[in-house]
Design an enzyme around this catalytic site. Structure first.
Site, PDB file in Angstrom:
ATOM      1  N   ASP A   1       2.568 -11.381   4.310  1.00 30.51           N
ATOM      2  CA  ASP A   1       1.690 -10.942   3.234  1.00 30.51           C
ATOM      3  C   ASP A   1       1.166  -9.561   3.638  1.00 30.51           C
ATOM      4  O   ASP A   1       1.926  -8.672   3.927  1.00 30.51           O
ATOM      5  CB  ASP A   1       0.586 -11.970   2.990  1.00 30.51           C
ATOM      6  CG  ASP A   1      -0.114 -11.775   1.648  1.00 30.51           C
ATOM      7  OD1 ASP A   1       0.293 -10.884   0.881  1.00 30.51           O
ATOM      8  OD2 ASP A   1      -1.073 -12.505   1.368  1.00 30.51           O
TER       9      ASP A   1
ATOM     10  N   ASP B   1      -6.692  -7.250   4.220  1.00 33.01           N
ATOM     11  CA  ASP B   1      -7.243  -7.422   2.874  1.00 33.01           C
ATOM     12  C   ASP B   1      -8.760  -7.334   2.938  1.00 33.01           C
ATOM     13  O   ASP B   1      -9.389  -7.916   3.838  1.00 33.01           O
ATOM     14  CB  ASP B   1      -6.845  -8.779   2.275  1.00 33.01           C
ATOM     15  CG  ASP B   1      -5.468  -8.748   1.618  1.00 33.01           C
ATOM     16  OD1 ASP B   1      -4.761  -7.746   1.784  1.00 33.01           O
ATOM     17  OD2 ASP B   1      -5.101  -9.735   0.956  1.00 33.01           O
TER      18      ASP B   1
ATOM     19  N   ARG C   1       0.606   0.149  -0.853  1.00 31.60           N
ATOM     20  CA  ARG C   1      -0.765  -0.327  -0.611  1.00 31.60           C
ATOM     21  C   ARG C   1      -1.378   0.262   0.656  1.00 31.60           C
ATOM     22  O   ARG C   1      -1.659  -0.449   1.619  1.00 31.60           O
ATOM     23  CB  ARG C   1      -0.823  -1.851  -0.560  1.00 31.60           C
ATOM     24  CG  ARG C   1      -0.392  -2.518  -1.847  1.00 31.60           C
ATOM     25  CD  ARG C   1      -0.599  -4.020  -1.789  1.00 31.60           C
ATOM     26  NE  ARG C   1      -0.128  -4.670  -3.007  1.00 31.60           N
ATOM     27  CZ  ARG C   1      -0.183  -5.986  -3.232  1.00 31.60           C
ATOM     28  NH1 ARG C   1      -0.719  -6.784  -2.334  1.00 31.60           N
ATOM     29  NH2 ARG C   1       0.277  -6.495  -4.355  1.00 31.60           N
TER      30      ARG C   1
END
Length: 442
Positions: free
Chosen positions: A261, A265, A320
């Site tokens: 992933d 985050d 990202r």
């Protein structure tokens, strides 16, 4: 380390000598050249060091001191995953310092150790083969239930929850954590420094035939998650896929068996975060700030997600770096190095207020500077004094000229003030590439 010690007011010579010694040793001393704060204001003991005043959003308000005030009994040195989790659990939210020695592995026994009795991956592949199952409904049945149970076992085993008022530091140049997900969730005042994180492998990704036209494998687990937490400083860490890059992963049903992933985050109302002098390398989806456009998420995130990213090296990434929703994000003095897999760096999302200034980008000839920005939602941003391959470049103008269907607006609506030393963007590659990452601080 044979650096010049500081006593009282340092002379110009002592500042220069310390800088030179740090550069030669490949170890960044906490001196004026790096933090903007004289070293006498910081302890030489890594675990006792705190975030300097004015150093990004994590310095706002009460600042970020982590476990610097820990009593001797609450300083732990750990060499195994079990010791690490036990140290986190000890003494509640009382200030603590956890020193990681060597590399600790949350998945040392391998994926099979998490598998529920009866789970058979070959059987899973046979049961949910699109030729048998199709693409119109999500998978269900015995093997999916056993996969979910196996995933739950891994989830329990490989997440580590960090309490408030904690400092976690690597000792020396080779400290790290692999196969794990660091959960900084709903707490205040955390410091994480000098660690090499190898992205955890999801041992049991789920096949979703309804995800896109031809389905996808979906995985969990980020190396670090800041979830509803405040005053968090992540500094001089290295985030990579280690021995398991995406290129090494197999393909099933014509889709990559995705076992990664994100690397970091920052979500669910997290606030006042500074990420400085880190390396983010060789990964696909790297940093997510704000995880959804939904009304429920907006109610939690709006007015939060204040994040500073400075002096980080982003290299070999797909996308990202970061993708932003809602937050006031200040990204300056970072170096972005792209390769042929590059998608974009900054994702402009729902109500984001991104300021991207004084950064350097190194792109191959095959990659256009127009790709640096990616528009997901209408949200003005500030992008000034950025250099691409040594040339000052208006990122918004280049993007709009080449991708007019995704025209971006200029002006984030706020001006960052929580910065220490801002380096000239032309100097950023040389500074950041030599000083960022684990093993580079004393």
């Amino acid at each position: 380390m044979n650096t010049q010690k500081w006593h009282g007011h340092a002379t110009a010579w002592s500042v220069t000598a310390t800088r030179r010694t740090a550069a030669l040793m490949g170890c960044t001393a906490l001196v004026l050249a790096v933090t903007g704060t004289p070293a006498q204001a910081q302890s030489r003991e890594l675990g006792r060091q705190t975030l300097a005043a004015g150093d990004g959003w994590a310095s706002d308000g009460t600042g970020t001191t982590g476990g610097s005030a820990a009593k001797a009994a609450r300083i732990h040195t750990v060499t195994t995953w079990a010791e690490f989790r036990a140290a986190l659990a000890a003494d509640g939210s009382a200030p603590k310092i956890i020193k990681v020695k060597g590399t600790i592995d949350a998945n040392a026994d391998g994926c099979d150790s998490f598998a529920a009795p009866g789970y058979d991956f070959d059987r899973y592949l046979a049961d949910y083969d699109p030729a048998v199952w199709g693409y119109d409904q999500v998978v269900s049945g015995e093997q999916e239930d056993l996969r979910a149970a196996s995933a739950a076992n891994q989830d329990t085993a490989m997440k580590a929850y960090v309490p408030a008022n904690t400092t976690i530091v690597g000792i020396g140049r080779d400290a790290g954590i692999k196969g794990a997900s660091l959960q900084i969730k709903g707490v205040d005042n955390v410091i994480v420094r000098n660690l090499a994180f190898e992205s955890p492998l999801d041992c049991f990704p789920q096949w979703d035939p309804t995800d896109g036209d031809t389905g996808n494998w979906n995985s969990e687990y980020d190396s670090a998650v800041v979830y509803g937490a405040t005053h968090v400083w992540l500094d001089h860490n290295t985030f990579t896929d280690g021995d398991h890059p995406d290129s090494s992963l197999p393909t099933y049903y014509g889709r990559i068996y995705e076992q990664h992933d994100g690397e970091l985050d920052i979500v669910k109302g997290a606030d006042h975060v500074t990420a400085s002098w880190n390396v983010f390398a060789d990964h696909d989806k790297t940093i997510l700030i704000g995880n959804s456009d939904s009304a429920a998420t907006a109610a939690v995130d709006r007015g939060h997600l204040k994040v500073t990213l400075h002096h980080n090296l982003f290299t070999g990434l797909v996308e990202r770096a970061p993708r932003v929703r809602f937050g006031q994000v200040d990204s300056y003095n970072n170096h972005f190095v792209a390769d042929s897999t590059y998608g974009y760096s900054y994702g402009i999302g729902m109500e984001s207020q991104l300021v991207a200034e004084h950064n350097a980008f190194t792109l191959p000839d095959s990659v256009s500077a127009a790709l640096i920005l990616k528009k997901w939602k209408e949200a003005p941003l500030t992008a000034a004094d950025n250099y691409v391959n040594g040339v000052r470049t208006d990122l918004i103008a280049v993007h709009n000229a080449e991708i007019p269907a995704e025209t971006l607006q200029s002006g984030a609506g706020w001006t960052p003030v929580l910065r220490t030393k801002v380096d000239p963007p032309r100097a950023v590659p040389g500074i950041v590439d030599h000083r960022a990452g684990a093993g580079k601080i004393c």
